[in-house]
Design a protein around this motif. Structure first.
Motif, mmCIF file in Angstrom:
data_model
loop_
_atom_site.group_PDB
_atom_site.id
_atom_site.type_symbol
_atom_site.label_atom_id
_atom_site.label_comp_id
_atom_site.label_asym_id
_atom_site.label_seq_id
_atom_site.Cartn_x
_atom_site.Cartn_y
_atom_site.Cartn_z
ATOM 1 N N ALA A 113 0.810 -1.230 0.000
ATOM 2 C CA ALA A 113 0.000 0.000 0.000
ATOM 3 C C ALA A 113 0.840 1.275 0.000
ATOM 4 O O ALA A 113 0.521 2.224 -0.738
ATOM 5 N N PRO A 114 1.933 1.367 0.778
ATOM 6 C CA PRO A 114 2.720 2.610 0.779
ATOM 7 C C PRO A 114 3.369 2.937 -0.565
ATOM 8 O O PRO A 114 3.823 4.069 -0.768
ATOM 9 N N LEU A 115 3.408 1.968 -1.477
ATOM 10 C CA LEU A 115 4.065 2.168 -2.768
ATOM 11 C C LEU A 115 3.075 2.574 -3.864
ATOM 12 O O LEU A 115 3.487 2.796 -5.002
ATOM 13 N N LEU A 116 1.791 2.673 -3.529
ATOM 14 C CA LEU A 116 0.754 2.889 -4.522
ATOM 15 C C LEU A 116 0.187 4.304 -4.470
ATOM 16 O O LEU A 116 0.324 5.014 -3.471
ATOM 17 N N SER A 117 -0.489 4.676 -5.562
ATOM 18 C CA SER A 117 -1.257 5.917 -5.557
ATOM 19 C C SER A 117 -2.424 5.770 -4.593
ATOM 20 O O SER A 117 -2.776 4.654 -4.182
ATOM 21 N N LYS A 118 -3.068 6.876 -4.231
ATOM 22 C CA LYS A 118 -4.183 6.821 -3.293
ATOM 23 C C LYS A 118 -5.314 5.961 -3.841
ATOM 24 O O LYS A 118 -5.931 5.173 -3.108
ATOM 25 N N GLU A 119 -5.598 6.089 -5.131
ATOM 26 C CA GLU A 119 -6.665 5.295 -5.735
ATOM 27 C C GLU A 119 -6.373 3.810 -5.648
ATOM 28 O O GLU A 119 -7.231 3.007 -5.267
ATOM 29 N N LEU A 120 -5.141 3.423 -5.985
ATOM 30 C CA LEU A 120 -4.780 2.012 -5.942
ATOM 31 C C LEU A 120 -4.702 1.513 -4.508
ATOM 32 O O LEU A 120 -5.041 0.355 -4.234
ATOM 33 N N GLU A 121 -4.279 2.351 -3.588
ATOM 34 C CA GLU A 121 -4.237 1.951 -2.178
ATOM 35 C C GLU A 121 -5.642 1.621 -1.674
ATOM 36 O O GLU A 121 -5.859 0.615 -0.983
ATOM 37 N N GLN A 122 -6.607 2.451 -2.021
ATOM 38 C CA GLN A 122 -7.988 2.207 -1.601
ATOM 39 C C GLN A 122 -8.525 0.927 -2.235
ATOM 40 O O GLN A 122 -9.243 0.150 -1.583
ATOM 41 N N TRP A 123 -8.190 0.710 -3.493
ATOM 42 C CA TRP A 123 -8.632 -0.513 -4.157
ATOM 43 C C TRP A 123 -8.004 -1.731 -3.495
ATOM 44 O O TRP A 123 -8.689 -2.738 -3.249
ATOM 45 N N LEU A 124 -6.702 -1.665 -3.183
ATOM 46 C CA LEU A 124 -6.019 -2.793 -2.545
ATOM 47 C C LEU A 124 -6.613 -3.072 -1.175
ATOM 48 O O LEU A 124 -6.758 -4.237 -0.780
ATOM 49 N N GLN A 125 -6.967 -2.028 -0.447
ATOM 50 C CA GLN A 125 -7.602 -2.232 0.863
ATOM 51 C C GLN A 125 -8.920 -2.992 0.703
ATOM 52 O O GLN A 125 -9.244 -3.895 1.474
ATOM 53 N N LYS A 126 -9.686 -2.646 -0.324
ATOM 54 C CA LYS A 126 -10.965 -3.318 -0.570
ATOM 55 C C LYS A 126 -10.766 -4.789 -0.889
ATOM 56 O O LYS A 126 -11.470 -5.656 -0.346
ATOM 57 N N VAL A 127 -9.811 -5.108 -1.751
ATOM 58 C CA VAL A 127 -9.676 -6.500 -2.216
ATOM 59 C C VAL A 127 -8.918 -7.375 -1.234
ATOM 60 O O VAL A 127 -8.915 -8.601 -1.373
ATOM 61 N N THR A 128 -8.268 -6.772 -0.235
ATOM 62 C CA THR A 128 -7.549 -7.583 0.761
ATOM 63 C C THR A 128 -8.300 -7.698 2.080
ATOM 64 O O THR A 128 -7.872 -8.459 2.954
#
Length: 581
Positions: free
Chosen positions: A562-577
């Motif tokens: 997550a710290p390596l991603l854009s805010k949009e991708l971080e939010q998406w990763l939080q959802k899918v994990t």
């Protein structure tokens, strides 16, 4: 020429040479798994493009043997040719030696290019020829008239690396202290010992060469002009002499009768023959040492996998957002994977040709999409993507099977069974001395319980900026003689299931063997940090423990990536994990 025309021309050559059968393996003079175009004679003659297989051509018959990864692909590519497929590994399928013994008669000649088979394979062919009262020629070479536009040998540059964690001087010293003479022929072994990397193979950074290590020195046989100034200086510091690549045969002949240690499974039959009767069959031990990654290599590998995860997470998000909205095919999706990796710092190349198979094509284990025939991605079914990268930090390999929308109940069940096996192996705790063959049952048990299985190994070793397939360790019940797993070994975990004409599923992570909490026990640490797709899971088949395993892994993925991603991708990763059953 068509395959039929090529086989006809080969048979005319065989009649002129009084040859009853020619054996054409996949390997090069170094018995590599992946070879440069110059050595792809089997693919050129048969039309079968898989990395493993042996073609045998008789005057009135022809057969091709390949393993379970390629049965479906080979059947399709051989259709309409005079070549019969022998799917090795299936019950009742004759070996090529059995077929040779049945079809070649007394006094007839079997021929093979002795530089493309190991000494051990040569012995098996000799035994077959002897059984039938025939002859074996090891000096056959493909005539230029049969392959008039054969590609030349590659001329990629060779350069040193500085993050191996052990100097080439130390590695050579381990060989010199034995006070024996070794002929080292495997390209990844040579690259590892010398801390050099090259460009002669498309996805594996090695270079065509041989390494002769004597008690008081070493000689590298390599094509002139390939060494960068840095590599030349590096070899000079190591006191390694450089000689022309083609001079190795003369060098071996000049040492005929000398005591030289060779691995019969790695040296080609031609060089073994030239060395003569006093050869000592043994091992130089490089493969075992190479398999155990140094702390420096592991530190860099973890960095490589974080970069790889950024690319893969971006790709998974892209698919979710765009399938069914913009035109996408297997080829364009694969190209996007490669492009996203190329944007990562330190990226060098793919570690193999990206496999991107939609629905029925996913059931072809080593499928290669073509622009003219590939499938268009639709918002339903499954997409299997097996890909990896070569980075300055190391080598990656990952497979994810991705639901693109609505799935059948069978797809969801099969995905879940494969995931259950993957998780069981990933979370195994086992005693020191355990082999991969002993662990394989963990990955297969959920499938076996339903009468299902897959025709490939569950795990292979992976090199450090070297081959994506590296021994000696593996995970698979077929390799009962394999070595024990040791701390520092990097191995894949990739159970799968393939239903022809419907779908294929494979879920692959790389993991490194580490000490467990209990003395004398080992466990795996995941290197791959990419989520599994919860949309494909049949939660009714998952146990509470398996849900905990999956949640722990997804928490690790989010924490690290997550710290390596854009805010949009971080939010998406939080959802899918997040775990929501």
């Amino acid at each position: 020429m068509t395959v039929n025309e090529k086989i006809t021309a080969l048979r005319a050559h065989m009649v002129a040479q009084q040859i009853a059968a020619i054996v054409i393996p996949s390997g090069d003079a170094h018995l590599s798994e992946y070879v440069c175009d110059h050595f792809r004679l089997r693919a050129y003659l048969s039309g079968f493009t898989g990395s493993a297989g042996t073609l045998v051509v008789g005057l009135e018959w022809a057969g091709l043997w390949t393993d379970g990864r390629y049965h479906t692909q080979a059947a399709a590519q051989l259709e309409g040719t005079p070549i019969t497929l022998y799917p090795a590994g299936k019950a009742g399928v004759e070996t090529l030696y059995q077929v040779l013994e049945a079809k070649v008669t007394a006094g007839q000649t079997i021929a093979v290019d002795g530089t493309t088979i190991s000494k051990a394979q040569g012995d098996l062919l000799k035994d077959s020829a002897k059984k039938i009262g025939g002859k074996l020629r090891l000096d056959w070479a493909c005539p230029a008239s049969l392959w008039p536009d054969r590609p030349a040998l590659p001329q990629g540059l060779v350069h040193p690396i500085d993050n191996a964690g052990q100097s080439a001087k130390e590695k050579l010293a381990q060989l010199w202290c034995d006070e024996k003479t070794y002929l080292i022929t495997a390209l990844d072994d040579i690259a590892w010992v010398l801390n050099l990397r090259g460009q002669d193979l498309a996805h594996t950074p090695v270079f065509l060469s041989y390494l002769w290590v004597a008690p008081k020195g070493a000689t590298l046989f390599i094509q002139t002009g390939k060494l960068t100034p840095q590599a030349q200086g590096h070899l000079a510091e190591l006191a390694v002499t450089v000689a022309p690549y083609e001079a190795v045969e003369g060098h071996c002949a000049s040492h005929q009768g000398s005591k030289v240690v060779v691995d019969p499974n790695q040296i080609n039959a031609r060089l073994y023959q030239l060395l003569g009767h006093n050869v000592e069959e043994g091992t130089h031990g490089i493969g075992a040492r190479k398999a155990i990654k140094t702390p420096s290599e592991l530190e860099h590998l973890r960095n490589a996998h974080k970069k790889d995860a950024v690319a893969m997470v971006t790709f998974l998000h892209y698919l979710e957002e765009n399938v069914g909205k913009i035109p996408l095919t297997e080829v364009t999706a694969g190209a996007i994977v490669d492009q996203l990796r190329s944007e990562q710092e330190g990226y060098l190349s793919p570690s193999f040709t990206t496999i991107c198979g939609y629905n029925a094509n996913g059931a072809i284990i080593h499928y290669e999409a073509k622009a003219t025939t590939c499938a268009t991605l639709e918002p339903h079914g499954l997409l299997l993507v097996d890909s990896g990268g070569q980075y300055t930090d190391g080598t990656t390999d990952i497979t994810r099977t991705i639901p693109l929308g609505e799935m059948s109940d069978a797809m969801r069940r099969d995905y879940t069974l494969v995931l259950k096996g993957h998780l069981a192996l990933a979370n195994a705790v086992f005693p020191e001395g355990t082999t991969g063959a002993a662990l394989d049952v963990l990955a297969r048990t959920p499938l076996w319980a339903e009468g299902l299985d897959y025709l490939h190994g569950t795990g292979h070793g992976v090199g450090y900026r070297l081959s994506v397939h590296e021994g000696p360790q593996s995970i698979g019940y077929q390799r009962k003689d394999g070595p024990a797993l040791e701390v520092g070994m990097v191995t894949s975990n990739e159970p799968g299931y393939y239903l022809p004409q419907s779908h294929g599923i494979r879920l692959e992570n790389l993991m490194v063997c580490q000490k467990a909490d209990h003395a004398g026990f080992l466990q795996f640490e995941p290197l791959t940090l990419v989520p599994f797709d919860k949309r494909a899971i049949d939660w009714s088949l998952m146990t509470e423990v398996e849900c905990e395993w999956l949640n722990d892994y997804h928490n690790l993925v989010f924490r690290e990536i997550a710290p390596l991603l854009s805010k949009e991708l971080e939010q998406w990763l939080q959802k899918v994990t997040s775990l929501d059953i």
